[in-house]
Design a protein around this motif. Structure first.
Motif, PDB file in Angstrom:
ATOM      1  N   PRO A  12       0.831  -1.203   0.000  1.00 37.12           N
ATOM      2  CA  PRO A  12       0.000   0.000   0.000  1.00 37.12           C
ATOM      3  C   PRO A  12       0.860   1.245   0.000  1.00 37.12           C
ATOM      4  O   PRO A  12       2.038   1.220   0.345  1.00 37.12           O
ATOM      5  CB  PRO A  12      -0.793  -0.131   1.298  1.00 37.12           C
ATOM      6  CG  PRO A  12       0.027  -1.004   2.177  1.00 37.12           C
ATOM      7  CD  PRO A  12       0.799  -1.923   1.261  1.00 37.12           C
ATOM      8  N   CYS A  13       0.261   2.319  -0.387  1.00 34.84           N
ATOM      9  CA  CYS A  13       0.951   3.595  -0.384  1.00 34.84           C
ATOM     10  C   CYS A  13       1.432   3.896   1.033  1.00 34.84           C
ATOM     11  O   CYS A  13       0.649   3.838   1.972  1.00 34.84           O
ATOM     12  CB  CYS A  13      -0.027   4.667  -0.852  1.00 34.84           C
ATOM     13  SG  CYS A  13       0.594   6.331  -0.659  1.00 34.84           S
ATOM     14  N   PRO A  14       2.715   4.170   1.199  1.00 40.87           N
ATOM     15  CA  PRO A  14       3.266   4.422   2.527  1.00 40.87           C
ATOM     16  C   PRO A  14       2.721   5.709   3.141  1.00 40.87           C
ATOM     17  O   PRO A  14       2.856   5.929   4.335  1.00 40.87           O
ATOM     18  CB  PRO A  14       4.768   4.516   2.295  1.00 40.87           C
ATOM     19  CG  PRO A  14       4.941   4.780   0.851  1.00 40.87           C
ATOM     20  CD  PRO A  14       3.742   4.242   0.148  1.00 40.87           C
ATOM     21  N   ILE A  15       2.125   6.526   2.318  1.00 36.33           N
ATOM     22  CA  ILE A  15       1.636   7.792   2.833  1.00 36.33           C
ATOM     23  C   ILE A  15       0.208   7.664   3.334  1.00 36.33           C
ATOM     24  O   ILE A  15      -0.092   8.011   4.473  1.00 36.33           O
ATOM     25  CB  ILE A  15       1.698   8.874   1.741  1.00 36.33           C
ATOM     26  CG1 ILE A  15       3.123   9.021   1.237  1.00 36.33           C
ATOM     27  CG2 ILE A  15       1.162  10.198   2.285  1.00 36.33           C
ATOM     28  CD1 ILE A  15       4.112   9.485   2.285  1.00 36.33           C
ATOM     29  N   CYS A  16      -0.648   7.161   2.478  1.00 29.23           N
ATOM     30  CA  CYS A  16      -2.057   7.132   2.855  1.00 29.23           C
ATOM     31  C   CYS A  16      -2.615   5.724   2.941  1.00 29.23           C
ATOM     32  O   CYS A  16      -3.767   5.541   3.269  1.00 29.23           O
ATOM     33  CB  CYS A  16      -2.871   7.969   1.885  1.00 29.23           C
ATOM     34  SG  CYS A  16      -2.935   7.225   0.244  1.00 29.23           S
ATOM     35  N   CYS A  32       1.020  11.831  -3.213  1.00 27.88           N
ATOM     36  CA  CYS A  32       1.673  11.120  -2.117  1.00 27.88           C
ATOM     37  C   CYS A  32       3.168  11.010  -2.374  1.00 27.88           C
ATOM     38  O   CYS A  32       3.968  11.056  -1.451  1.00 27.88           O
ATOM     39  CB  CYS A  32       1.042   9.752  -1.936  1.00 27.88           C
ATOM     40  SG  CYS A  32      -0.556   9.844  -1.119  1.00 27.88           S
ATOM     41  N   ALA A  33       3.539  10.885  -3.633  1.00 27.27           N
ATOM     42  CA  ALA A  33       4.964  10.838  -3.956  1.00 27.27           C
ATOM     43  C   ALA A  33       5.623  12.141  -3.513  1.00 27.27           C
ATOM     44  O   ALA A  33       6.723  12.152  -2.974  1.00 27.27           O
ATOM     45  CB  ALA A  33       5.150  10.623  -5.446  1.00 27.27           C
ATOM     46  N   ASN A  34       4.943  13.224  -3.738  1.00 21.37           N
ATOM     47  CA  ASN A  34       5.491  14.508  -3.335  1.00 21.37           C
ATOM     48  C   ASN A  34       5.544  14.642  -1.819  1.00 21.37           C
ATOM     49  O   ASN A  34       6.475  15.208  -1.259  1.00 21.37           O
ATOM     50  CB  ASN A  34       4.623  15.638  -3.902  1.00 21.37           C
ATOM     51  CG  ASN A  34       4.937  15.866  -5.369  1.00 21.37           C
ATOM     52  OD1 ASN A  34       6.033  15.598  -5.820  1.00 21.37           O
ATOM     53  ND2 ASN A  34       3.966  16.355  -6.106  1.00 21.37           N
ATOM     54  N   GLU A  35       4.532  14.096  -1.182  1.00 23.82           N
ATOM     55  CA  GLU A  35       4.519  14.141   0.275  1.00 23.82           C
ATOM     56  C   GLU A  35       5.753  13.451   0.829  1.00 23.82           C
ATOM     57  O   GLU A  35       6.414  13.935   1.735  1.00 23.82           O
ATOM     58  CB  GLU A  35       3.288  13.414   0.807  1.00 23.82           C
ATOM     59  CG  GLU A  35       2.014  14.132   0.489  1.00 23.82           C
ATOM     60  CD  GLU A  35       1.497  14.866   1.702  1.00 23.82           C
ATOM     61  OE1 GLU A  35       1.818  14.462   2.827  1.00 23.82           O
ATOM     62  OE2 GLU A  35       0.781  15.855   1.500  1.00 23.82           O
ATOM     63  N   ASP A  36       6.047  12.322   0.225  1.00 27.34           N
ATOM     64  CA  ASP A  36       7.190  11.565   0.693  1.00 27.34           C
ATOM     65  C   ASP A  36       8.471  12.322   0.402  1.00 27.34           C
ATOM     66  O   ASP A  36       9.381  12.374   1.211  1.00 27.34           O
ATOM     67  CB  ASP A  36       7.206  10.211  -0.004  1.00 27.34           C
ATOM     68  CG  ASP A  36       8.309   9.329   0.567  1.00 27.34           C
ATOM     69  OD1 ASP A  36       8.146   8.888   1.711  1.00 27.34           O
ATOM     70  OD2 ASP A  36       9.328   9.127  -0.110  1.00 27.34           O
ATOM     71  N   LEU A  37       8.506  12.931  -0.755  1.00 26.53           N
ATOM     72  CA  LEU A  37       9.689  13.686  -1.130  1.00 26.53           C
ATOM     73  C   LEU A  37       9.914  14.812  -0.130  1.00 26.53           C
ATOM     74  O   LEU A  37      11.029  15.067   0.314  1.00 26.53           O
ATOM     75  CB  LEU A  37       9.487  14.262  -2.531  1.00 26.53           C
ATOM     76  CG  LEU A  37      10.715  14.955  -3.120  1.00 26.53           C
ATOM     77  CD1 LEU A  37      11.838  13.961  -3.337  1.00 26.53           C
ATOM     78  CD2 LEU A  37      10.364  15.619  -4.442  1.00 26.53           C
TER      79      LEU A  37
END
Ligand SMILES: [Zn+2]
Length: 62
Positions: A12-16, A32-37
Motif C-alpha cells: 500500500p501507499c506508505p503515505i495514505c 503522495c509521492a510529493n509528500e514523501d519527497l
C-alpha cells in the motif's frame, strides 16, 4: 464462476495506505509521492506554505 486472481500483491501507499499505483509506485498518486519527497527533504526545500505570516508581529495589536 470465474476465479478472481489477484495481481501481484502490492504494497500500500506508505503515505495514505491506499493501494499503490504502478505509475507512481510505490505511492498511490503523484501527490503522495510529493509528500514523501517533502519528508525526505526534511522541509529544507518545502513548498512555501503560508501558515503564519505574523513573524514580526507588526500587524498585531497596538
Ligand atoms: Zn497515497
Amino acid at each position: 464462476m470465474a476465479e478472481i486472481i489477484p495481481l501481484r500483491p502490492r504494497k500500500p501507499c506508505p503515505i495514505c495506505k491506499k493501494p499503490s499505483s504502478q505509475k507512481f509506485h510505490p505511492f498511490c498518486s503523484n501527490r503522495c509521492a510529493n509528500e514523501d519527497l517533502n519528508s525526505w527533504l526534511g522541509g529544507k526545500y518545502s513548498i512555501p506554505v503560508v501558515e503564519d505570516e505574523d513573524e514580526d508581529g507588526q500587524d498585531g495589536l497596538a
